[in-house]
Design a protein around this motif. Sequence first.
Motif, PDB file in Angstrom:
ATOM      1  N   TYR A   1       0.824  -1.213   0.000  1.00 34.49           N
ATOM      2  CA  TYR A   1       0.000   0.000   0.000  1.00 34.49           C
ATOM      3  C   TYR A   1       0.860   1.265   0.000  1.00 34.49           C
ATOM      4  O   TYR A   1       0.409   2.330  -0.421  1.00 34.49           O
ATOM      5  N   GLU A   2       2.111   1.170   0.433  1.00 35.43           N
ATOM      6  CA  GLU A   2       2.973   2.350   0.514  1.00 35.43           C
ATOM      7  C   GLU A   2       3.378   2.896  -0.850  1.00 35.43           C
ATOM      8  O   GLU A   2       3.847   4.029  -0.944  1.00 35.43           O
ATOM      9  N   ILE A   3       3.191   2.114  -1.917  1.00 43.08           N
ATOM     10  CA  ILE A   3       3.567   2.602  -3.250  1.00 43.08           C
ATOM     11  C   ILE A   3       2.458   3.428  -3.900  1.00 43.08           C
ATOM     12  O   ILE A   3       2.674   4.029  -4.945  1.00 43.08           O
ATOM     13  N   PHE A   4       1.280   3.467  -3.280  1.00 41.94           N
ATOM     14  CA  PHE A   4       0.154   4.194  -3.873  1.00 41.94           C
ATOM     15  C   PHE A   4       0.207   5.667  -3.486  1.00 41.94           C
ATOM     16  O   PHE A   4       0.710   6.032  -2.420  1.00 41.94           O
ATOM     17  N   PRO A   5      -0.343   6.540  -4.335  1.00 39.80           N
ATOM     18  CA  PRO A   5      -0.296   7.984  -4.045  1.00 39.80           C
ATOM     19  C   PRO A   5      -1.282   8.380  -2.942  1.00 39.80           C
ATOM     20  O   PRO A   5      -2.242   7.668  -2.665  1.00 39.80           O
ATOM     21  N   THR A   6      -1.025   9.530  -2.342  1.00 39.01           N
ATOM     22  CA  THR A   6      -1.901  10.019  -1.277  1.00 39.01           C
ATOM     23  C   THR A   6      -3.030  10.892  -1.816  1.00 39.01           C
ATOM     24  O   THR A   6      -3.855  11.373  -1.052  1.00 39.01           O
ATOM     25  N   SER A   7      -3.092  11.073  -3.091  1.00 36.53           N
ATOM     26  CA  SER A   7      -4.152  11.894  -3.688  1.00 36.53           C
ATOM     27  C   SER A   7      -5.432  11.070  -3.852  1.00 36.53           C
ATOM     28  O   SER A   7      -5.398   9.846  -3.820  1.00 36.53           O
ATOM     29  N   PRO A   8      -6.584  11.729  -4.060  1.00 31.33           N
ATOM     30  CA  PRO A   8      -7.834  10.982  -4.227  1.00 31.33           C
ATOM     31  C   PRO A   8      -7.963  10.299  -5.592  1.00 31.33           C
ATOM     32  O   PRO A   8      -8.807   9.426  -5.760  1.00 31.33           O
ATOM     33  N   VAL A   9      -7.122  10.678  -6.561  1.00 22.96           N
ATOM     34  CA  VAL A   9      -7.196  10.079  -7.899  1.00 22.96           C
ATOM     35  C   VAL A   9      -5.832   9.497  -8.249  1.00 22.96           C
ATOM     36  O   VAL A   9      -4.794  10.135  -8.055  1.00 22.96           O
TER      37      VAL A   9
ATOM     38  N   SER B   1     -10.817   7.448  -5.483  1.00 27.04           N
ATOM     39  CA  SER B   1     -11.286   7.024  -4.167  1.00 27.04           C
ATOM     40  C   SER B   1     -12.343   8.009  -3.688  1.00 27.04           C
ATOM     41  O   SER B   1     -12.032   9.138  -3.317  1.00 27.04           O
ATOM     42  N   LYS B   2     -13.590   7.568  -3.677  1.00 27.61           N
ATOM     43  CA  LYS B   2     -14.687   8.460  -3.306  1.00 27.61           C
ATOM     44  C   LYS B   2     -15.013   8.403  -1.819  1.00 27.61           C
ATOM     45  O   LYS B   2     -15.455   9.386  -1.242  1.00 27.61           O
ATOM     46  N   TYR B   3     -14.804   7.253  -1.208  1.00 28.81           N
ATOM     47  CA  TYR B   3     -15.154   7.104   0.206  1.00 28.81           C
ATOM     48  C   TYR B   3     -13.996   7.531   1.102  1.00 28.81           C
ATOM     49  O   TYR B   3     -14.171   8.294   2.045  1.00 28.81           O
ATOM     50  N   TYR B   4     -12.796   7.032   0.806  1.00 28.26           N
ATOM     51  CA  TYR B   4     -11.633   7.337   1.648  1.00 28.26           C
ATOM     52  C   TYR B   4     -10.975   8.660   1.271  1.00 28.26           C
ATOM     53  O   TYR B   4     -10.209   9.209   2.058  1.00 28.26           O
ATOM     54  N   LEU B   5     -11.232   9.146   0.059  1.00 27.30           N
ATOM     55  CA  LEU B   5     -10.662  10.387  -0.464  1.00 27.30           C
ATOM     56  C   LEU B   5      -9.139  10.365  -0.482  1.00 27.30           C
ATOM     57  O   LEU B   5      -8.487  11.406  -0.449  1.00 27.30           O
ATOM     58  N   ASN B   6      -8.580   9.156  -0.520  1.00 30.45           N
ATOM     59  CA  ASN B   6      -7.137   8.991  -0.511  1.00 30.45           C
ATOM     60  C   ASN B   6      -6.849   7.579  -1.027  1.00 30.45           C
ATOM     61  O   ASN B   6      -7.285   6.602  -0.420  1.00 30.45           O
ATOM     62  N   VAL B   7      -6.127   7.454  -2.121  1.00 34.65           N
ATOM     63  CA  VAL B   7      -5.847   6.145  -2.709  1.00 34.65           C
ATOM     64  C   VAL B   7      -4.980   5.311  -1.770  1.00 34.65           C
ATOM     65  O   VAL B   7      -5.156   4.093  -1.667  1.00 34.65           O
ATOM     66  N   LEU B   8      -4.071   5.950  -1.049  1.00 36.30           N
ATOM     67  CA  LEU B   8      -3.212   5.239  -0.104  1.00 36.30           C
ATOM     68  C   LEU B   8      -4.041   4.573   1.001  1.00 36.30           C
ATOM     69  O   LEU B   8      -3.826   3.407   1.340  1.00 36.30           O
ATOM     70  N   THR B   9      -5.009   5.293   1.536  1.00 37.89           N
ATOM     71  CA  THR B   9      -5.875   4.737   2.584  1.00 37.89           C
ATOM     72  C   THR B   9      -6.741   3.608   2.032  1.00 37.89           C
ATOM     73  O   THR B   9      -6.943   2.584   2.700  1.00 37.89           O
ATOM     74  N   ALA B  10      -7.242   3.774   0.813  1.00 39.99           N
ATOM     75  CA  ALA B  10      -8.039   2.719   0.185  1.00 39.99           C
ATOM     76  C   ALA B  10      -7.189   1.463  -0.025  1.00 39.99           C
ATOM     77  O   ALA B  10      -7.627   0.345   0.273  1.00 39.99           O
TER      78      ALA B  10
ATOM     79  N   GLU C   1     -18.066   0.497  -1.451  1.00 39.81           N
ATOM     80  CA  GLU C   1     -18.268   1.827  -0.869  1.00 39.81           C
ATOM     81  C   GLU C   1     -17.299   2.852  -1.449  1.00 39.81           C
ATOM     82  O   GLU C   1     -17.665   4.006  -1.662  1.00 39.81           O
ATOM     83  N   ASP C   2     -16.067   2.427  -1.713  1.00 39.27           N
ATOM     84  CA  ASP C   2     -15.079   3.384  -2.207  1.00 39.27           C
ATOM     85  C   ASP C   2     -15.292   3.728  -3.674  1.00 39.27           C
ATOM     86  O   ASP C   2     -15.108   4.864  -4.080  1.00 39.27           O
ATOM     87  N   VAL C   3     -15.687   2.755  -4.472  1.00 38.63           N
ATOM     88  CA  VAL C   3     -15.834   3.001  -5.906  1.00 38.63           C
ATOM     89  C   VAL C   3     -17.166   3.669  -6.226  1.00 38.63           C
ATOM     90  O   VAL C   3     -17.229   4.628  -6.988  1.00 38.63           O
ATOM     91  N   TYR C   4     -18.259   3.176  -5.621  1.00 42.06           N
ATOM     92  CA  TYR C   4     -19.583   3.671  -5.992  1.00 42.06           C
ATOM     93  C   TYR C   4     -20.129   4.719  -5.035  1.00 42.06           C
ATOM     94  O   TYR C   4     -20.976   5.513  -5.414  1.00 42.06           O
ATOM     95  N   MET C   5     -19.698   4.699  -3.797  1.00 43.98           N
ATOM     96  CA  MET C   5     -20.148   5.657  -2.777  1.00 43.98           C
ATOM     97  C   MET C   5     -21.665   5.807  -2.803  1.00 43.98           C
ATOM     98  O   MET C   5     -22.213   6.901  -2.829  1.00 43.98           O
ATOM     99  N   ASP C   6     -22.332   4.665  -2.809  1.00 46.97           N
ATOM    100  CA  ASP C   6     -23.789   4.646  -2.837  1.00 46.97           C
ATOM    101  C   ASP C   6     -24.288   4.686  -1.395  1.00 46.97           C
ATOM    102  O   ASP C   6     -24.181   3.708  -0.662  1.00 46.97           O
ATOM    103  N   ALA C   7     -24.831   5.820  -0.992  1.00 49.12           N
ATOM    104  CA  ALA C   7     -25.268   5.997   0.393  1.00 49.12           C
ATOM    105  C   ALA C   7     -26.568   5.254   0.689  1.00 49.12           C
ATOM    106  O   ALA C   7     -26.918   5.053   1.846  1.00 49.12           O
ATOM    107  N   SER C   8     -27.290   4.837  -0.343  1.00 53.66           N
ATOM    108  CA  SER C   8     -28.561   4.154  -0.099  1.00 53.66           C
ATOM    109  C   SER C   8     -28.357   2.715   0.378  1.00 53.66           C
ATOM    110  O   SER C   8     -29.213   2.154   1.040  1.00 53.66           O
ATOM    111  N   ILE C   9     -27.234   2.105   0.031  1.00 51.65           N
ATOM    112  CA  ILE C   9     -26.967   0.719   0.437  1.00 51.65           C
ATOM    113  C   ILE C   9     -25.685   0.698   1.258  1.00 51.65           C
ATOM    114  O   ILE C   9     -24.600   0.926   0.743  1.00 51.65           O
ATOM    115  N   PHE C  10     -25.836   0.445   2.544  1.00 50.94           N
ATOM    116  CA  PHE C  10     -24.678   0.267   3.412  1.00 50.94           C
ATOM    117  C   PHE C  10     -24.688  -1.172   3.891  1.00 50.94           C
ATOM    118  O   PHE C  10     -25.367  -1.518   4.846  1.00 50.94           O
ATOM    119  N   MET C  11     -23.946  -2.012   3.189  1.00 47.68           N
ATOM    120  CA  MET C  11     -23.941  -3.440   3.506  1.00 47.68           C
ATOM    121  C   MET C  11     -23.187  -3.732   4.792  1.00 47.68           C
ATOM    122  O   MET C  11     -23.428  -4.732   5.434  1.00 47.68           O
TER     123      MET C  11
END
Length: 201
Positions: free
Chosen positions: A36-44, A54-63, A109-119
């Motif tokens: 995971y350390e090789i991924f950028p800290t930006s949201p895209v 990354s729509k849910y985490y807003l950070n690719v590194l966190t995702a 959750e990270d890709v679709y960020m669909d708030a209507s379905i929280f599995m």
Amino acid sequence: MQSKSKRSTEGRSEYLLLGSIIALGIAFSPYLFYLYEIFPTSPVWETRFFTYESKYYLNVLTAAWTYLGKITPLFLLLIWFFTCKHWWYHAILIPTGMYAFQLVVAFYEDVYMDASIFMDINGLIYLAPFFIIILSIVYLIRIKIFDRVYGLDLSELDETEVSVFSSVSDKDRKEIREFEDLEEDYQDASNVILEDYYRKL
């Protein structure tokens, strides 16, 4: 003769190769997690092949940290499941299913960020039927093994009536009576033989 030894050598070589690959996979599992350390800290994250946002985490590194935190134990559990020789190995599917479900939920959750379905809110409800099926299989296997090891026939339990106040069951009492009757018959027969013997003397 040589073809048999050649096949045997090939079988051993394949077994050794597979074992070596599994051992290397287990040994490098911490490196899998720290990818995971090789991924950028930006949201895209843009590459030549795709763009990941990354729509849910807003950070690719966190995702990536979240995904690899699920993938690494899932990988190790799958190795354990496929290499385990114990009778209870089906129980390993329960934590495996849990990690797989969490990985799917995190990605969804990270890709679709669909708030209507929280599995993930009621995740146990989705996993409960799976857990019940696996636990039933494990329990049935346990009963079969217990039956083979101790030689118990479960149909005998219906015939046995256990009294609450007595330590001896009715079936055992019946067997004891039959044994005593046989013993009395044997004594009667031996007495007749002894009487005949003394008369002849």
